[in-house]
Design a protein around this motif. Structure first.
Motif, short mmCIF file in Angstrom:
data_model
loop_
_atom_site.label_atom_id
_atom_site.label_comp_id
_atom_site.label_asym_id
_atom_site.label_seq_id
_atom_site.Cartn_x
_atom_site.Cartn_y
_atom_site.Cartn_z
N GLY A 242 0.81 -1.21 0.00
CA GLY A 242 0.00 0.00 0.00
C GLY A 242 0.84 1.25 0.00
N ASP A 243 0.35 2.29 0.70
CA ASP A 243 1.02 3.59 0.79
C ASP A 243 1.17 4.21 -0.59
N TYR A 244 0.01 4.56 -1.19
CA TYR A 244 0.00 5.07 -2.56
C TYR A 244 0.87 6.32 -2.71
N ARG A 245 0.91 7.16 -1.67
CA ARG A 245 1.66 8.42 -1.77
C ARG A 245 3.13 8.16 -2.05
N VAL A 246 3.70 7.15 -1.37
CA VAL A 246 5.11 6.83 -1.58
C VAL A 246 5.30 6.07 -2.89
N LYS A 247 4.34 5.22 -3.24
CA LYS A 247 4.49 4.40 -4.44
C LYS A 247 4.35 5.21 -5.73
N PHE A 248 3.39 6.16 -5.76
CA PHE A 248 3.10 6.87 -7.01
C PHE A 248 3.62 8.30 -7.04
N ASN A 249 3.92 8.87 -5.89
CA ASN A 249 4.40 10.25 -5.86
C ASN A 249 5.79 10.36 -5.24
N TYR A 250 6.60 9.30 -5.39
CA TYR A 250 7.91 9.31 -4.75
C TYR A 250 8.81 10.42 -5.28
N ASN A 251 8.58 10.85 -6.55
CA ASN A 251 9.42 11.92 -7.11
C ASN A 251 9.14 13.27 -6.45
N GLU A 252 8.07 13.35 -5.66
CA GLU A 252 7.77 14.58 -4.93
C GLU A 252 8.32 14.55 -3.51
N ILE A 253 8.90 13.40 -3.12
CA ILE A 253 9.48 13.25 -1.79
C ILE A 253 10.98 13.48 -1.91
N ASP A 254 11.49 14.47 -1.21
CA ASP A 254 12.88 14.91 -1.38
C ASP A 254 13.87 13.75 -1.28
N LEU A 256 13.54 10.68 -1.92
CA LEU A 256 13.40 9.68 -2.98
C LEU A 256 13.33 10.29 -4.37
N SER A 257 13.40 11.58 -4.47
CA SER A 257 13.14 12.27 -5.74
C SER A 257 14.11 11.87 -6.85
N ALA A 258 15.31 11.42 -6.50
CA ALA A 258 16.30 11.06 -7.53
C ALA A 258 16.13 9.63 -8.05
N ALA A 259 15.20 8.88 -7.51
CA ALA A 259 15.02 7.47 -7.91
C ALA A 259 14.55 7.37 -9.36
N GLU A 260 15.13 6.43 -10.10
CA GLU A 260 14.77 6.21 -11.50
C GLU A 260 13.45 5.45 -11.63
N THR A 261 13.19 4.54 -10.69
CA THR A 261 11.94 3.81 -10.65
C THR A 261 11.45 3.77 -9.21
N ARG A 262 10.30 3.15 -8.98
CA ARG A 262 9.69 3.11 -7.65
C ARG A 262 10.65 2.51 -6.62
N PRO A 263 11.09 3.28 -5.62
CA PRO A 263 12.09 2.79 -4.66
C PRO A 263 11.52 1.94 -3.53
N VAL A 264 10.32 2.26 -3.06
CA VAL A 264 9.68 1.49 -1.99
C VAL A 264 8.76 0.47 -2.63
N ILE A 265 9.04 -0.80 -2.42
CA ILE A 265 8.36 -1.86 -3.16
C ILE A 265 7.62 -2.81 -2.23
N ALA A 266 6.79 -3.66 -2.82
CA ALA A 266 6.03 -4.67 -2.08
C ALA A 266 6.50 -6.07 -2.42
N GLU A 267 7.62 -6.19 -3.10
CA GLU A 267 8.14 -7.53 -3.45
C GLU A 267 8.71 -8.19 -2.19
N PRO A 268 8.23 -9.39 -1.87
CA PRO A 268 8.70 -10.02 -0.63
C PRO A 268 10.07 -10.66 -0.80
N GLU A 269 10.80 -10.71 0.29
CA GLU A 269 12.02 -11.51 0.35
C GLU A 269 11.62 -12.86 0.93
N ILE A 270 11.96 -13.93 0.23
CA ILE A 270 11.47 -15.26 0.59
C ILE A 270 12.64 -16.13 1.05
N HIS A 271 12.46 -16.77 2.19
CA HIS A 271 13.45 -17.69 2.74
C HIS A 271 12.80 -19.06 2.88
#
Length: 500
Positions: A242-254, A256-271
């Motif tokens: 979730g957290d749409y603001r960080v996922k879709f508006n990250y370029n407006e967050i100082d 994270l603004s330099a990120a080329e793609t979405r920096p905060v992700i929901a991909e799990p790390e699996i062990h």
């Protein structure tokens, strides 16, 4: 359309209604609390955590703990949707390890996308109303402006929020852990010599995780700034649902603004997969709030060992897993409050705690009244011994067990922070000590410390002094022991036992 989106959440609930709950686990919870100057606590917001514990077909079990923030919507949705994505025919015993990993990863992706679909109408309305309130819009009256502002606040509340998750899947008697964020999974394996080996599976996706900092750096984000900030958009997690603001508006967050793609992700790390054949012990899934409360009170060094000792102690006392989990959560809650009330050392770290959730899944581990000495079949009687961590001045108790064999001779039993010994010690042997092996690594390599009795701190200069009669206050509380013994033998609670 909005009604259809809302029905999606409700339909997930109906899909999983018929799935049986797992009876091999228990869950304990506590709401957030902020302490006032008088030491009294108040809840600052509704509980935002969530959990799941289902038994599927084909020997499949699914457990999860979700730590919500800015509302419980994402945590609640994820617990429902993830269950539907994994236990309605998607998993079976023929799947390989790679199949399981793929299905788990896909499930997290579907959960996130499905949640955003449920709020896209609200987001569209929010954007429309924001444009309606452009500066110097002379067509908007004061009354209209006020109504629009109120509606925008409602919409912001509806779409905001996120959650972190730790999920455990048992399939073909193999354990898989999938995590997003800062919750924790511990696997405690009890050996035949009475030691508990504690394995922390995975590391939190936080601003001090080197792998996560490298991942962000590869996207163009300055890792040094992230580490210094200690948070990403108000949260310590670098992965979240979730957290749409960080996922879709990250370029407006100082940050994270330099990120080329979405920096905060929901991909799990699996062990996984961790084979559970022949394993005796228990699995713990904990929300960030529980971890932080214990670490705030006693420091992070022994947190894993302490929580395992508490769980093992309660397993020897309680007859139900729900009671075990809730008792452990209450212990942590009490510890946290006591450290704050002490006004010393770590008290400044304990002014508040967030929601706490603990899920315990036993693995061929006996509960109270089912534990017998291997050689004599005696019953376990608990004895409360004060426990003080060197990091603080507060005290709680670690429960030891005294075994009363059928021969009516008193022997030393093992402590409840470890399993029973193969043989029952004879009278006069050494007092029991805690034996724990700990692992705190990204996967499952071990760094252990055991047999040093570190859980039982020396009283040192704080040892009680004799009173005017030459006696000291009792160090070990045998009252529970006396009550159980008297009840089992048809005697009064103190008949023939205890100090005269």
């Amino acid at each position: 359309m909005a009604a259809q989106r809302r029905n999606l959440i409700q339909s997930h609930q109906s899909w999983t209604d018929d799935l049986p709950l797992c009876q091999l686990c228990g869950v304990g919870t506590a709401a957030n609390c902020a302490y006032g100057t008088d030491g009294k606590g108040t809840q600052s917001h509704p509980n935002e955590d969530g959990h799941l514990r289902f038994r599927g077909e084909d020997g499949c079990f699914l457990y999860g703990v979700f730590n919500g923030y800015d509302g419980s919507r994402v945590a609640s949705f994820a617990s429902q949707c993830l269950t539907a994505e994994l236990l309605l025919g998607q998993l079976n015993s023929s799947h390989s390890d790679s199949d399981v990993r793929r299905i788990l990863t896909q499930a997290f992706d579907v959960v996130e996308k499905s949640f955003f679909e449920t709020i896209d109408d609200a987001l569209a309305e929010k954007a429309h109303l924001s444009n309606y309130l452009l500066p110097h819009n002379e067509n908007v009256s004061f009354h209209q402006n006020q109504k629009v502002q109120e509606r925008l606040k409602e919409l912001e509340h509806e779409v905001s929020g996120g959650a972190t998750a730790v999920v455990a899947l048992i399939l073909n008697n193999k354990l898989y852990i999938a995590s997003v964020g800062t919750n924790r999974a511990l696997l405690c394996k009890s050996s035949s010599d009475g030691q508990n080996q504690v394995l922390q599976i995975g590391r939190p996706h936080s601003t001090d995780n080197e792998d996560e900092l490298q991942r962000l750096s590869a996207l163009g984000v300055d890792p040094a700034r992230v580490r210094q900030a200690g948070q990403v958009a108000g949260q310590s997690s670098t992965r979240r649902l979730g957290d749409y603001r960080v996922k879709f508006n990250y370029n407006e967050i100082d940050l994270l603004s330099a990120a080329e793609t979405r920096p905060v992700i929901a991909e799990p790390e699996i062990h996984g997969s961790q084979c559970l054949d022949g394993v005796t012990g228990f699995l713990l899934l904990m929300s960030e709030g529980l971890i932080n409360a214990l670490e705030s009170a006693h420091g992070p060094e022994q947190a894993n060992q302490e929580i395992v000792a508490m769980v093992a102690a309660e397993l020897a006392l309680q007859t139900g897993l729900e009671a075990v989990a809730q008792s452990v959560v209450e212990r942590v809650k009490r510890l946290h409050h006591d450290v704050y009330a002490s006004g010393r050392q770590r008290a400044t770290f304990c002014s508040r705690h967030e929601d706490m959730t603990l899920l315990i899944r036993t693995l061929d581990y006996p509960l109270a009244d089912g534990v017998l000495t291997p050689t004599q079949g005696g019953r376990i009687y608990p004895v409360s011994v004060p426990y003080s961590n060197s990091q603080s001045t507060s005290k709680t108790s670690v429960t030891l067990s005294l075994v009363m064999p059928s021969q009516n001779t008193l022997t030393n039993g093992t402590n409840t922070a470890s399993t029973l010994e193969e043989g029952t010690p004879t009278p006069g042997s050494q007092s029991p000590t805690a034996t724990l092996q700990s692992t705190n690594t990204q996967t499952q390599s071990s760094s252990s410390s055991s047999g040093d009795g570190s859980l039982f701190r020396q009283r040192g200069s704080q040892a009680a002094q004799p009173d005017e009669t030459g006696r000291v206050p009792p160090y070990v509380d045998f009252s529970h022991f006396y009550r159980l013994w008297g009840g089992d033998h048809g005697e009064g609670p103190q008949a023939g036992l205890g100090p005269q």
